[in-house]
Design an enzyme around this catalytic site. Structure first.
Site, PDB file in Angstrom:
ATOM      1  N   ASP A   1       5.720   4.948   5.520  1.00  0.00           N
ATOM      2  CA  ASP A   1       6.966   3.511   5.566  1.00  0.00           C
ATOM      3  C   ASP A   1       6.944   2.629   4.552  1.00  0.00           C
ATOM      4  OD1 ASP A   1       4.205   3.403   6.441  1.00  0.00           O
ATOM      5  OD2 ASP A   1       5.074   1.834   8.148  1.00  0.00           O
ATOM      6  N   HIS A   2       5.593   2.423   3.921  1.00  0.00           N
ATOM      7  CA  HIS A   2       5.905   1.161   3.394  1.00  0.00           C
ATOM      8  C   HIS A   2       6.830   1.500   1.545  1.00  0.00           C
ATOM      9  CE1 HIS A   2       4.074  -1.462   5.442  1.00  0.00           C
ATOM     10  NE2 HIS A   2       3.781  -0.620   5.882  1.00  0.00           N
TER      11      HIS A   2
ATOM     12  N   HIS B   1       0.757  -1.194   0.159  1.00  0.00           N
ATOM     13  CA  HIS B   1       0.298  -0.173   0.125  1.00  0.00           C
ATOM     14  C   HIS B   1       0.857   1.063   0.297  1.00  0.00           C
ATOM     15  CE1 HIS B   1       0.628  -0.747   4.332  1.00  0.00           C
ATOM     16  NE2 HIS B   1       0.033   0.906   4.464  1.00  0.00           N
TER      17      HIS B   1
ATOM     18  N   HIS C   1       1.337   3.799   1.351  1.00  0.00           N
ATOM     19  CA  HIS C   1       2.005   4.284   3.019  1.00  0.00           C
ATOM     20  C   HIS C   1       2.987   5.091   2.574  1.00  0.00           C
ATOM     21  CE1 HIS C   1      -2.301   4.335   5.726  1.00  0.00           C
ATOM     22  NE2 HIS C   1      -2.216   5.248   5.196  1.00  0.00           N
TER      23      HIS C   1
ATOM     24  N   HIS D   1      -7.196  -1.941   5.727  1.00  0.00           N
ATOM     25  CA  HIS D   1      -7.002  -0.656   5.979  1.00  0.00           C
ATOM     26  C   HIS D   1      -7.454   0.421   5.446  1.00  0.00           C
ATOM     27  CE1 HIS D   1      -3.177   0.523   8.051  1.00  0.00           C
ATOM     28  NE2 HIS D   1      -2.634   0.776   6.816  1.00  0.00           N
TER      29      HIS D   1
ATOM     30  N   HIS E   1       6.576  -6.060  11.268  1.00  0.00           N
ATOM     31  CA  HIS E   1       5.793  -4.526  11.408  1.00  0.00           C
ATOM     32  C   HIS E   1       5.235  -4.411  12.878  1.00  0.00           C
ATOM     33  CE1 HIS E   1       2.672  -1.130  10.452  1.00  0.00           C
ATOM     34  NE2 HIS E   1       3.403  -1.384   9.398  1.00  0.00           N
TER      35      HIS E   1
END
Length: 312
Positions: free
Chosen positions: A67-68, A63, A65, A141, A270
């Site tokens: 931090d990914h 996804h 976001h 999510h 995570h």
């Protein structure tokens, strides 16, 4: 086949855990490495491993976001300096191509290889390559998020040399054909069918990667019979309401999936910054009460995934 964790933290980097990325090393199988998510500073983490960026051929993004995905532009740029590298394919939700191309354009970064984007929009088969298939399912999510299931094709059984001994088959091409299940004719006219001299077929391995999500039925379709399930564990088992409110999962929810769906090994990933150091063992301890073969992974941990039937 081997997994190496490059970032196991949630949300923001810390001294103990970088943000999300895991490498699936298929060096013996394909001479390739596949990445699942590329959080900030993933390329720095790679410098502390034996991973070569030129071996990275596929990137799967769960996804969008930060931090990914914040590590993607830098990693792709650095890969251009690794000599004669081949193309790369990035699988991810709508918007990932725009993010990457905008970052490269604004920074005037030139890439020496082609990048192909595959947009994830629905569940099903997204990749089939040299005996490996990758399936995806949409998770639950705050923004579109996808989980991944990597399935290796079955392997032919081993050639039964003892059973062949009476036929005095010479070393060389004939043995190779028999090992491939083909028919061969010996010098004396004897015809042998390789299928009669092979052991049982060995089923391929299955690896499932689940990042940010609430508990949802689609996880089970990805996790069924997995040799390794990498599952987000942002919250402790006694924080189910908090996890649900923030669209995440607990360690106990991950363990219940592993137990119900016949997983061999559960890797808790995570991890929230609230569970630093020894506090992280709380997550593992809670999960182990539900599913004993659970491990809390840390940055740079490596998980070997042996062929089925060859486990030690």
């Amino acid at each position: 086949m081997e997994l190496q964790f490059l970032g196991t933290g949630a949300g923001q980097p810390s001294k103990q855990r970088n943000v999300s990325s895991v490498a699936l090393k298929l060096l013996d199988e394909l001479n390739e490495i596949w990445l699942f998510d590329v959080g900030e500073a993933t390329q720095h983490q790679i410098l502390r491993t034996n991973i070569k960026l030129r071996k990275v051929t596929k990137i799967f993004i769960s996804h969008n976001h930060g931090d990914h995905i914040f590590g993607l532009p830098g990693l792709l740029s650095t890969r251009s300096f690794q000599g004669d590298v081949g193309p790369i394919t990035i699988y991810g939700p709508s918007g990932i191509e725009e993010f990457v191309r905008t970052a490269l354009k604004v920074s005037r970064t030139k890439i020496s290889y082609s990048i192909r984007f595959v947009e994830l929009a629905k569940s099903g088969l997204i990749c089939e390559d040299k005996g490996f298939r990758v399936y995806t399912e949409q998770l639950d999510h705050r923004i579109p998020s996808f989980g991944f299931r990597v399935v290796e094709a079955s392997h032919p059984g081993e050639l039964l040399i003892d059973k062949l001994a009476q036929y005095n088959v010479p070393n060389g091409p004939l043995l190779g054909k028999l090992k491939n299940g083909e028919k061969v004719t010996l010098a004396d006219g004897t015809v042998l069918d390789g299928k009669n001299f092979l052991g049982p077929t060995k089923p391929g391995r299955i690896v499932t990667v689940i990042y940010d999500t609430r508990s949802t039925p689609s996880i089970a379709r990805l996790a069924k019979d997995a040799d390794v399930l990498v599952h987000e564990s942002t919250f402790a088992g006694d924080e189910q309401k908090l996890a649900h409110d923030y669209y995440h999962s607990t360690s106990v929810e991950a363990a219940k999936i592993a137990r119900k769906d016949n997983v061999k090994l559960l890797c808790l990933n995570h991890i929230s910054a609230r569970y630093m150091g020894a506090k992280g063992k709380k997550l593992e301890k809670q999960a182990k009460k539900v599913f004993s073969n659970t491990v809390l992974v840390n940055d740079f941990d490596q998980i070997n995934i042996p062929m089925k039937g060859s486990e030690k």
